[in-house]
Design a protein around this motif. Structure first.
Motif, PDB file in Angstrom:
ATOM      1  N   THR A 107       0.822  -1.209   0.000  1.00 24.90           N
ATOM      2  CA  THR A 107       0.000   0.000   0.000  1.00 24.90           C
ATOM      3  C   THR A 107       0.857   1.260   0.000  1.00 24.90           C
ATOM      4  OG1 THR A 107      -1.749  -1.157   1.194  1.00 24.90           O
ATOM      5  CG2 THR A 107      -1.800   1.243   1.216  1.00 24.90           C
ATOM      6  N   ALA A 108       1.835   1.317   0.906  1.00 22.53           N
ATOM      7  CA  ALA A 108       2.665   2.516   1.030  1.00 22.53           C
ATOM      8  C   ALA A 108       3.530   2.739  -0.206  1.00 22.53           C
ATOM      9  CB  ALA A 108       3.535   2.406   2.277  1.00 22.53           C
ATOM     10  N   ALA A 109       4.213   1.683  -0.646  1.00 25.10           N
ATOM     11  CA  ALA A 109       5.071   1.815  -1.829  1.00 25.10           C
ATOM     12  C   ALA A 109       4.236   2.009  -3.086  1.00 25.10           C
ATOM     13  CB  ALA A 109       5.955   0.575  -1.963  1.00 25.10           C
ATOM     14  N   GLY A 110       3.080   1.351  -3.119  1.00 27.26           N
ATOM     15  CA  GLY A 110       2.222   1.497  -4.290  1.00 27.26           C
ATOM     16  C   GLY A 110       1.718   2.911  -4.472  1.00 27.26           C
ATOM     17  N   THR A 111       1.595   3.671  -3.381  1.00 33.87           N
ATOM     18  CA  THR A 111       1.148   5.055  -3.474  1.00 33.87           C
ATOM     19  C   THR A 111       2.145   5.903  -4.266  1.00 33.87           C
ATOM     20  OG1 THR A 111       0.002   4.873  -1.355  1.00 33.87           O
ATOM     21  CG2 THR A 111       0.488   7.084  -2.141  1.00 33.87           C
ATOM     22  N   ILE A 112       3.437   5.680  -4.010  1.00 37.56           N
ATOM     23  CA  ILE A 112       4.466   6.429  -4.737  1.00 37.56           C
ATOM     24  C   ILE A 112       4.422   6.073  -6.218  1.00 37.56           C
ATOM     25  CG2 ILE A 112       6.944   6.822  -4.948  1.00 37.56           C
ATOM     26  CD1 ILE A 112       7.233   6.281  -1.991  1.00 37.56           C
ATOM     27  N   LEU A 113       4.310   4.785  -6.532  1.00 35.28           N
ATOM     28  CA  LEU A 113       4.244   4.378  -7.933  1.00 35.28           C
ATOM     29  C   LEU A 113       3.004   4.931  -8.617  1.00 35.28           C
ATOM     30  CD1 LEU A 113       5.456   0.659  -7.740  1.00 35.28           C
ATOM     31  CD2 LEU A 113       6.688   2.619  -8.678  1.00 35.28           C
ATOM     32  N   GLN A 114       1.889   4.934  -7.883  1.00 35.76           N
ATOM     33  CA  GLN A 114       0.656   5.448  -8.457  1.00 35.76           C
ATOM     34  C   GLN A 114       0.790   6.945  -8.779  1.00 35.76           C
ATOM     35  OE1 GLN A 114      -2.113   3.432  -9.085  1.00 35.76           O
ATOM     36  NE2 GLN A 114      -2.778   5.216 -10.276  1.00 35.76           N
ATOM     37  N   GLU A 115       1.421   7.693  -7.869  1.00 32.09           N
ATOM     38  CA  GLU A 115       1.623   9.121  -8.100  1.00 32.09           C
ATOM     39  C   GLU A 115       2.564   9.354  -9.281  1.00 32.09           C
ATOM     40  OE1 GLU A 115       2.968  10.782  -4.461  1.00 32.09           O
ATOM     41  OE2 GLU A 115       0.979  10.867  -3.558  1.00 32.09           O
ATOM     42  N   LYS A 116       3.559   8.489  -9.427  1.00 29.11           N
ATOM     43  CA  LYS A 116       4.469   8.637 -10.557  1.00 29.11           C
ATOM     44  C   LYS A 116       3.763   8.311 -11.871  1.00 29.11           C
ATOM     45  CE  LYS A 116       8.771   7.322 -10.074  1.00 29.11           C
ATOM     46  NZ  LYS A 116       9.972   6.510  -9.797  1.00 29.11           N
ATOM     47  N   GLU A 117       2.886   7.300 -11.845  1.00 26.18           N
ATOM     48  CA  GLU A 117       2.145   6.949 -13.055  1.00 26.18           C
ATOM     49  C   GLU A 117       1.144   8.042 -13.426  1.00 26.18           C
ATOM     50  OE1 GLU A 117       0.362   3.179 -12.371  1.00 26.18           O
ATOM     51  OE2 GLU A 117       2.266   2.107 -12.235  1.00 26.18           O
ATOM     52  N   ASP A 118       0.519   8.656 -12.436  1.00 22.97           N
ATOM     53  CA  ASP A 118      -0.484   9.693 -12.698  1.00 22.97           C
ATOM     54  C   ASP A 118       0.137  11.054 -12.982  1.00 22.97           C
ATOM     55  OD1 ASP A 118      -2.378   7.770 -12.247  1.00 22.97           O
ATOM     56  OD2 ASP A 118      -2.760   8.372 -10.163  1.00 22.97           O
ATOM     57  N   LYS A 138       7.468  10.933   2.758  1.00 20.51           N
ATOM     58  CA  LYS A 138       6.635   9.778   2.427  1.00 20.51           C
ATOM     59  C   LYS A 138       7.140   8.522   3.138  1.00 20.51           C
ATOM     60  CE  LYS A 138       4.972  11.402  -2.037  1.00 20.51           C
ATOM     61  NZ  LYS A 138       3.557  11.354  -1.616  1.00 20.51           N
ATOM     62  N   LEU A 139       8.461   8.383   3.229  1.00 19.42           N
ATOM     63  CA  LEU A 139       9.025   7.220   3.910  1.00 19.42           C
ATOM     64  C   LEU A 139       8.786   7.291   5.416  1.00 19.42           C
ATOM     65  CD1 LEU A 139      12.401   6.807   1.995  1.00 19.42           C
ATOM     66  CD2 LEU A 139      10.250   5.599   1.637  1.00 19.42           C
ATOM     67  N   LEU A 140       8.847   8.495   5.967  1.00 22.39           N
ATOM     68  CA  LEU A 140       8.576   8.657   7.394  1.00 22.39           C
ATOM     69  C   LEU A 140       7.138   8.250   7.708  1.00 22.39           C
ATOM     70  CD1 LEU A 140       9.453   9.596  10.203  1.00 22.39           C
ATOM     71  CD2 LEU A 140       8.764  11.925   9.554  1.00 22.39           C
ATOM     72  N   PHE A 180      11.813   0.027  10.463  1.00 21.96           N
ATOM     73  CA  PHE A 180      12.847   0.681   9.655  1.00 21.96           C
ATOM     74  C   PHE A 180      13.253  -0.203   8.474  1.00 21.96           C
ATOM     75  CE2 PHE A 180      17.371   1.567   8.810  1.00 21.96           C
ATOM     76  CZ  PHE A 180      17.288   2.909   8.468  1.00 21.96           C
ATOM     77  N   ALA A 181      13.441  -1.500   8.746  1.00 18.15           N
ATOM     78  CA  ALA A 181      13.822  -2.428   7.682  1.00 18.15           C
ATOM     79  C   ALA A 181      12.715  -2.570   6.643  1.00 18.15           C
ATOM     80  CB  ALA A 181      14.168  -3.788   8.280  1.00 18.15           C
ATOM     81  N   ALA A 182      11.462  -2.626   7.100  1.00 17.24           N
ATOM     82  CA  ALA A 182      10.337  -2.739   6.174  1.00 17.24           C
ATOM     83  C   ALA A 182      10.220  -1.492   5.304  1.00 17.24           C
ATOM     84  CB  ALA A 182       9.037  -2.966   6.949  1.00 17.24           C
ATOM     85  N   THR A 183      10.478  -0.320   5.876  1.00 14.01           N
ATOM     86  CA  THR A 183      10.451   0.919   5.094  1.00 14.01           C
ATOM     87  C   THR A 183      11.553   0.917   4.047  1.00 14.01           C
ATOM     88  OG1 THR A 183       9.604   2.095   7.036  1.00 14.01           O
ATOM     89  CG2 THR A 183      10.514   3.428   5.244  1.00 14.01           C
ATOM     90  N   GLY A 184      12.734   0.454   4.434  1.00 15.25           N
ATOM     91  CA  GLY A 184      13.829   0.354   3.470  1.00 15.25           C
ATOM     92  C   GLY A 184      13.524  -0.617   2.347  1.00 15.25           C
ATOM     93  N   LEU A 185      12.922  -1.754   2.697  1.00 17.84           N
ATOM     94  CA  LEU A 185      12.547  -2.725   1.671  1.00 17.84           C
ATOM     95  C   LEU A 185      11.505  -2.140   0.729  1.00 17.84           C
ATOM     96  CD1 LEU A 185      12.687  -5.587   0.512  1.00 17.84           C
ATOM     97  CD2 LEU A 185      10.982  -6.282   2.209  1.00 17.84           C
ATOM     98  N   GLY A 186      10.578  -1.355   1.280  1.00 19.26           N
ATOM     99  CA  GLY A 186       9.540  -0.750   0.456  1.00 19.26           C
ATOM    100  C   GLY A 186      10.106   0.190  -0.588  1.00 19.26           C
ATOM    101  N   ILE A 187      11.017   1.093  -0.187  1.00 22.07           N
ATOM    102  CA  ILE A 187      11.579   2.032  -1.150  1.00 22.07           C
ATOM    103  C   ILE A 187      12.490   1.320  -2.138  1.00 22.07           C
ATOM    104  CG2 ILE A 187      13.534   2.629   0.341  1.00 22.07           C
ATOM    105  CD1 ILE A 187      11.589   4.891  -2.135  1.00 22.07           C
ATOM    106  N   LEU A 188      13.107   0.221  -1.709  1.00 21.02           N
ATOM    107  CA  LEU A 188      13.931  -0.554  -2.637  1.00 21.02           C
ATOM    108  C   LEU A 188      13.068  -1.174  -3.731  1.00 21.02           C
ATOM    109  CD1 LEU A 188      16.627  -1.781  -3.489  1.00 21.02           C
ATOM    110  CD2 LEU A 188      16.197  -3.663  -1.887  1.00 21.02           C
ATOM    111  N   VAL A 190      10.189  -0.033  -4.760  1.00 15.96           N
ATOM    112  CA  VAL A 190       9.731   1.069  -5.606  1.00 15.96           C
ATOM    113  C   VAL A 190      10.814   1.455  -6.615  1.00 15.96           C
ATOM    114  CG1 VAL A 190       9.088   3.509  -5.607  1.00 15.96           C
ATOM    115  CG2 VAL A 190       8.112   1.967  -3.922  1.00 15.96           C
ATOM    116  N   SER A 191      12.069   1.345  -6.194  1.00 18.29           N
ATOM    117  CA  SER A 191      13.173   1.723  -7.072  1.00 18.29           C
ATOM    118  C   SER A 191      13.422   0.693  -8.162  1.00 18.29           C
ATOM    119  CB  SER A 191      14.455   1.913  -6.243  1.00 18.29           C
ATOM    120  OG  SER A 191      14.256   2.857  -5.215  1.00 18.29           O
ATOM    121  N   VAL A 192      13.054  -0.562  -7.894  1.00 22.30           N
ATOM    122  CA  VAL A 192      13.328  -1.634  -8.849  1.00 22.30           C
ATOM    123  C   VAL A 192      12.191  -1.796  -9.842  1.00 22.30           C
ATOM    124  CG1 VAL A 192      13.717  -4.114  -9.092  1.00 22.30           C
ATOM    125  CG2 VAL A 192      14.851  -2.843  -7.256  1.00 22.30           C
TER     126      VAL A 192
END
Length: 285
Positions: A107-118, A138-140, A180-188, A190-192
Motif C-alpha cells: 500500500t505505502a510503496a504502491g502510493t508512490i508508484l501510483q503518483e508517478k504513473e499519474d 513519504k518514507l517517514l 525501519f527495515a520494512a520501510t527500506g525494503l519498500g523504497i527498494l 519502488v526503485s526496482v
C-alpha cells in the motif's frame, strides 16, 4: 544423555525421558542383567554357589534402584535463557504482526508508484522543497504506519492473549528495527519495479517466501541450520529470531542486540541501494 527442550516450566518432556531411562532402561534391564551375571559366575567350572543363598529378587531390586538413580543423573535437560510460561500466542502474534506489516509495503510503496504513473509526483517536485525531503516525508509516514500497526498487534496480544513480553526495551527496539527495515525494503522495491501492477505481483511472493522460512509461522530455531542462514536474506528472520528470543527464551536486550543491529543494517542497505536506483521522474520514450 543431553535432552534439548524449549525453555518452559510447563514442558514435561524432560521428565518423561528421565523416567523412561531410569525406570525402564536402567532399573529393569540392569536388575535382570545383574541376576544373569551372578548365575553365569556361579555356573563357571570350579565355582559353587548354594542356590538358597542367591536371592534373585533382592539382587534385581538393589541393582535396579542404583541404576535408576544413576539414570536420572545421566539425563540432562538443556534449555536456552530463562524459563517462561508456555503460550502459543508468544509465537503466533509476533509472526502474524510481521507478516501483515510486510503486506503493508504494497500500500505505502504502491502510493508512490501510483503518483508517478499519474504524474502527480512530478508536480510535487515543482514545490520549493528538496526532492529528497519530499521522498523522506513519504518514507517517514510509512515508517510510522508500520510501527503503529506492529504496536497495535502487540498491545491487543498482551491484553487479549496474555503475551509474555519479557524485556520491554528489547521488544520496542525490535519493533522499531523491523519498521525501519520494512520501510527500506519498500523504497527498494519502488526503485526496482516500474509499475504498481508489477509491485502487486512481487510483494506477495516476497512476503510469503520470507515469512515461511523466516519463522513467522513457526519458531525459527526449529528449522535446519542451512535454512536459517538462507532466511536471513529477508528481514522476517532477524525480527522473529529477536522476538522469539525475548518472548519465548527469556533473553535480554544485550542478547538480542545482534538481531536489532541486523534489522537496522538491513534497512540501511536497502536505503543505500534505493538511492542509487530511484528515479524521481518517469523516463519517457
Amino acid at each position: 544423555m543431553q535432552f534439548y527442550a524449549l525453555s518452559s516450566i510447563n514442558d514435561p518432556r524432560g521428565t518423561i525421558v528421565q523416567n523412561i531411562v531410569s525406570q525402564i532402561l536402567s532399573s529393569q534391564f540392569a536388575g535382570i542383567s545383574a541376576v544373569g551375571q551372578v548365575n553365569s559366575v556361579c555356573n563357571q567350572p570350579g565355582n559353587h554357589c548354594a542356590q538358597s543363598s542367591i536371592n534373585t529378587q533382592a539382587i534385581a531390586t538393589t541393582v535396579g534402584q542404583a541404576s535408576a538413580t544413576g539414570g536420572q543423573s545421566a539425563v540432562e535437560v538443556l534449555t536456552a535463557g530463562k524459563a517462561v510460561s508456555n503460550n502459543t500466542f508468544n509465537q503466533l502474534v509476533p509472526g502474524y504482526a510481521i507478516f501483515f506489516a510486510l503486506f503493508g509495503i504494497n500500500t505505502a510503496a504502491g502510493t508512490i508508484l501510483q503518483e508517478k504513473e499519474d504524474g502527480t509526483f512530478r508536480r510535487l517536485l515543482i514545490a520549493p522543497v528538496n526532492k529528497y525531503a519530499l521522498l523522506g516525508g513519504k518514507l517517514l509516514a510509512q515508517f510510522i504506519l508500520t510501527l503503529a500497526q506492529l504496536s497495535f498487534f502487540f498491545i491487543i496480544g498482551y491484553f487479549a492473549f496474555h503475551l509474555h513480553i519479557g524485556s520491554l526495551p528489547a521488544v520496542i527496539a525490535l519493533l522499531i528495527g523491523a519498521s525501519f527495515a520494512a520501510t527500506g525494503l519498500g523504497i527498494l522495491l519502488v526503485s526496482v519495479v516500474k509499475t504498481r501492477r508489477q509491485l502487486n505481483a512481487i510483494v506477495p511472493l516476497v512476503v510469503i517466501i520470507t515469512s515461511a522460512i523466516g519463522g513467522a509461522w513457526w519458531p525459527l530455531f526449529i528449522e535446519p541450520a542451512w535454512m536459517q542462514q538462507i532466511a536471513r536474506i529477508g528481514l522476517t528472520a532477524w525480527a522473529m529470531e529477536g522476538l522469539n528470543g525475548v518472548m519465548i527464551l527469556g533473553k535480554d536486550f544485550v542478547q538480542v542486540a545482534p538481531d536489532i543491529l541486523g534489522l537496522l543494517a538491513y534497512g540501511l542497505i536497502c536505503f543505500v541501494i534505493a538511492t542509487r536506483l530511484f528515479r524521481f521522474e518517469q523516463k519517457t520514450a
